[in-house]
Design a protein around this motif. Structure first.
Motif, PDB file in Angstrom:
ATOM      1  N   GLU A  83       0.822  -1.220   0.000  1.00  0.00           N
ATOM      2  CA  GLU A  83       0.000   0.000   0.000  1.00  0.00           C
ATOM      3  C   GLU A  83       0.850   1.261   0.000  1.00  0.00           C
ATOM      4  N   GLU A  84       1.954   1.225   0.720  1.00  0.00           N
ATOM      5  CA  GLU A  84       2.821   2.399   0.870  1.00  0.00           C
ATOM      6  C   GLU A  84       3.859   2.510  -0.255  1.00  0.00           C
ATOM      7  N   GLY A  85       3.923   1.509  -1.114  1.00  0.00           N
ATOM      8  CA  GLY A  85       4.892   1.544  -2.202  1.00  0.00           C
ATOM      9  C   GLY A  85       6.328   1.349  -1.739  1.00  0.00           C
ATOM     10  N   ILE A  86       6.503   0.679  -0.609  1.00  0.00           N
ATOM     11  CA  ILE A  86       7.841   0.375  -0.097  1.00  0.00           C
ATOM     12  C   ILE A  86       8.264  -0.958  -0.705  1.00  0.00           C
ATOM     13  N   PRO A  87       9.411  -1.007  -1.367  1.00  0.00           N
ATOM     14  CA  PRO A  87       9.833  -2.279  -1.963  1.00  0.00           C
ATOM     15  C   PRO A  87      10.054  -3.342  -0.889  1.00  0.00           C
ATOM     16  N   TYR A  88       9.774  -4.568  -1.259  1.00  0.00           N
ATOM     17  CA  TYR A  88       9.987  -5.695  -0.345  1.00  0.00           C
ATOM     18  C   TYR A  88      10.496  -6.881  -1.143  1.00  0.00           C
ATOM     19  N   PHE A  89      11.087  -7.814  -0.420  1.00  0.00           N
ATOM     20  CA  PHE A  89      11.517  -9.056  -1.051  1.00  0.00           C
ATOM     21  C   PHE A  89      11.353 -10.180  -0.047  1.00  0.00           C
ATOM     22  N   LEU A  90      11.234 -11.400  -0.579  1.00  0.00           N
ATOM     23  CA  LEU A  90      11.016 -12.591   0.234  1.00  0.00           C
ATOM     24  C   LEU A  90      12.278 -13.438   0.246  1.00  0.00           C
ATOM     25  N   LEU A  91      12.749 -13.767   1.452  1.00  0.00           N
ATOM     26  CA  LEU A  91      13.936 -14.617   1.599  1.00  0.00           C
ATOM     27  C   LEU A  91      13.541 -15.967   2.163  1.00  0.00           C
ATOM     28  N   LYS A  92      14.052 -17.017   1.569  1.00  0.00           N
ATOM     29  CA  LYS A  92      13.846 -18.372   2.067  1.00  0.00           C
ATOM     30  C   LYS A  92      14.723 -18.524   3.311  1.00  0.00           C
ATOM     31  N   GLY A  93      14.087 -18.650   4.469  1.00  0.00           N
ATOM     32  CA  GLY A  93      14.802 -18.637   5.734  1.00  0.00           C
ATOM     33  C   GLY A  93      15.635 -19.865   6.033  1.00  0.00           C
ATOM     34  N   TYR A  94      15.261 -21.006   5.486  1.00  0.00           N
ATOM     35  CA  TYR A  94      15.944 -22.260   5.798  1.00  0.00           C
ATOM     36  C   TYR A  94      16.242 -23.011   4.507  1.00  0.00           C
ATOM     37  N   LYS A  95      17.412 -23.589   4.430  1.00  0.00           N
ATOM     38  CA  LYS A  95      17.801 -24.322   3.214  1.00  0.00           C
ATOM     39  C   LYS A  95      17.031 -25.624   3.039  1.00  0.00           C
ATOM     40  N   ASP A  96      16.871 -26.380   4.117  1.00  0.00           N
ATOM     41  CA  ASP A  96      16.334 -27.735   4.020  1.00  0.00           C
ATOM     42  C   ASP A  96      14.906 -27.860   4.529  1.00  0.00           C
ATOM     43  N   VAL A  97      14.173 -26.760   4.513  1.00  0.00           N
ATOM     44  CA  VAL A  97      12.788 -26.752   4.982  1.00  0.00           C
ATOM     45  C   VAL A  97      11.924 -26.143   3.884  1.00  0.00           C
ATOM     46  N   ALA A  98      10.716 -26.645   3.756  1.00  0.00           N
ATOM     47  CA  ALA A  98       9.775 -26.083   2.778  1.00  0.00           C
ATOM     48  C   ALA A  98       9.258 -24.745   3.308  1.00  0.00           C
ATOM     49  N   CYS A  99       9.842 -23.655   2.851  1.00  0.00           N
ATOM     50  CA  CYS A  99       9.450 -22.315   3.270  1.00  0.00           C
ATOM     51  C   CYS A  99       8.323 -21.830   2.362  1.00  0.00           C
ATOM     52  N   VAL A 100       7.406 -21.063   2.941  1.00  0.00           N
ATOM     53  CA  VAL A 100       6.244 -20.598   2.193  1.00  0.00           C
ATOM     54  C   VAL A 100       6.140 -19.085   2.224  1.00  0.00           C
ATOM     55  N   LYS A 101       5.523 -18.542   1.192  1.00  0.00           N
ATOM     56  CA  LYS A 101       5.289 -17.103   1.101  1.00  0.00           C
ATOM     57  C   LYS A 101       4.131 -16.699   2.017  1.00  0.00           C
ATOM     58  N   PRO A 102       4.112 -15.448   2.449  1.00  0.00           N
ATOM     59  CA  PRO A 102       2.936 -14.964   3.177  1.00  0.00           C
ATOM     60  C   PRO A 102       1.748 -14.882   2.217  1.00  0.00           C
ATOM     61  N   LYS A 103       0.553 -14.941   2.756  1.00  0.00           N
ATOM     62  CA  LYS A 103      -0.647 -14.896   1.920  1.00  0.00           C
ATOM     63  C   LYS A 103      -0.729 -13.619   1.097  1.00  0.00           C
ATOM     64  N   ALA A 104      -0.232 -12.514   1.631  1.00  0.00           N
ATOM     65  CA  ALA A 104      -0.325 -11.235   0.934  1.00  0.00           C
ATOM     66  C   ALA A 104       0.667 -11.103  -0.219  1.00  0.00           C
ATOM     67  N   ALA A 105       1.602 -12.015  -0.325  1.00  0.00           N
ATOM     68  CA  ALA A 105       2.586 -11.946  -1.412  1.00  0.00           C
ATOM     69  C   ALA A 105       1.875 -12.093  -2.752  1.00  0.00           C
ATOM     70  N   LYS A 106       2.389 -11.391  -3.727  1.00  0.00           N
ATOM     71  CA  LYS A 106       1.839 -11.496  -5.071  1.00  0.00           C
ATOM     72  C   LYS A 106       2.348 -12.779  -5.722  1.00  0.00           C
ATOM     73  N   THR A 107       1.607 -13.268  -6.668  1.00  0.00           N
ATOM     74  CA  THR A 107       1.993 -14.481  -7.374  1.00  0.00           C
ATOM     75  C   THR A 107       3.379 -14.339  -7.995  1.00  0.00           C
ATOM     76  N   ALA A 108       3.680 -13.159  -8.499  1.00  0.00           N
ATOM     77  CA  ALA A 108       4.964 -12.923  -9.159  1.00  0.00           C
ATOM     78  C   ALA A 108       6.131 -12.742  -8.180  1.00  0.00           C
ATOM     79  N   ASP A 109       5.840 -12.585  -6.882  1.00  0.00           N
ATOM     80  CA  ASP A 109       6.916 -12.411  -5.898  1.00  0.00           C
ATOM     81  C   ASP A 109       7.730 -13.690  -5.784  1.00  0.00           C
TER      82      ASP A 109
END
Length: 127
Positions: A83-109
């Protein structure tokens, strides 16, 4: 000039990830710094406080773990960044764990592997 980073993470499950990122921010060649702006208690005005803190940041780093998709706070913080137009990025926190995006993440993120070279590029605006 170093970038100010707001860190969004699942407080109940992934607090250690924030500590790892703080450690990286202290490296001599780090292009960013982190103010510990975690909101530990969901008070009535926490969303407004989160918005104020995100607005004061250059970028939002979203640290993703196994349960990030059910972390309400992360979802709200990502929506605020959008909403605020602040850039963000998603980091996979663990190498050997199935990490998931937050629900609010866009499909293209994209969920990026957490490496020092990736982190430097992402902080600098590369996506």
């Amino acid at each position: 000039m170093k970038s100010r980073v707001f860190v969004s993470f699942d407080y109940d499950n992934d607090a250690v990830l924030k500590q790892f990122l703080i450690g990286q921010s202290k490296l001599d060649d780090s292009p960013f710094f982190i103010s510990d702006w975690s909101i530990k208690v969901a008070s009535p005005g926490w969303k407004e406080e989160a918005r104020r803190r995100i607005r004061a940041s250059d970028v939002v780093a979203v640290l993703c773990g196994e349960h990030t998709d059910s972390a309400v706070g992360v979802d709200v913080e990502v929506r605020i960044a959008q909403e605020e137009g602040i850039p963000y990025f998603l980091l996979k926190g663990y190498k050997d764990v199935a990490c998931v995006k937050p629900k609010a993440a866009k499909t293209a993120d994209k969920l990026y592997a957490w490496t020092w070279p990736h982190l430097k590029v992402l902080i600098g605006g590369g996506r």
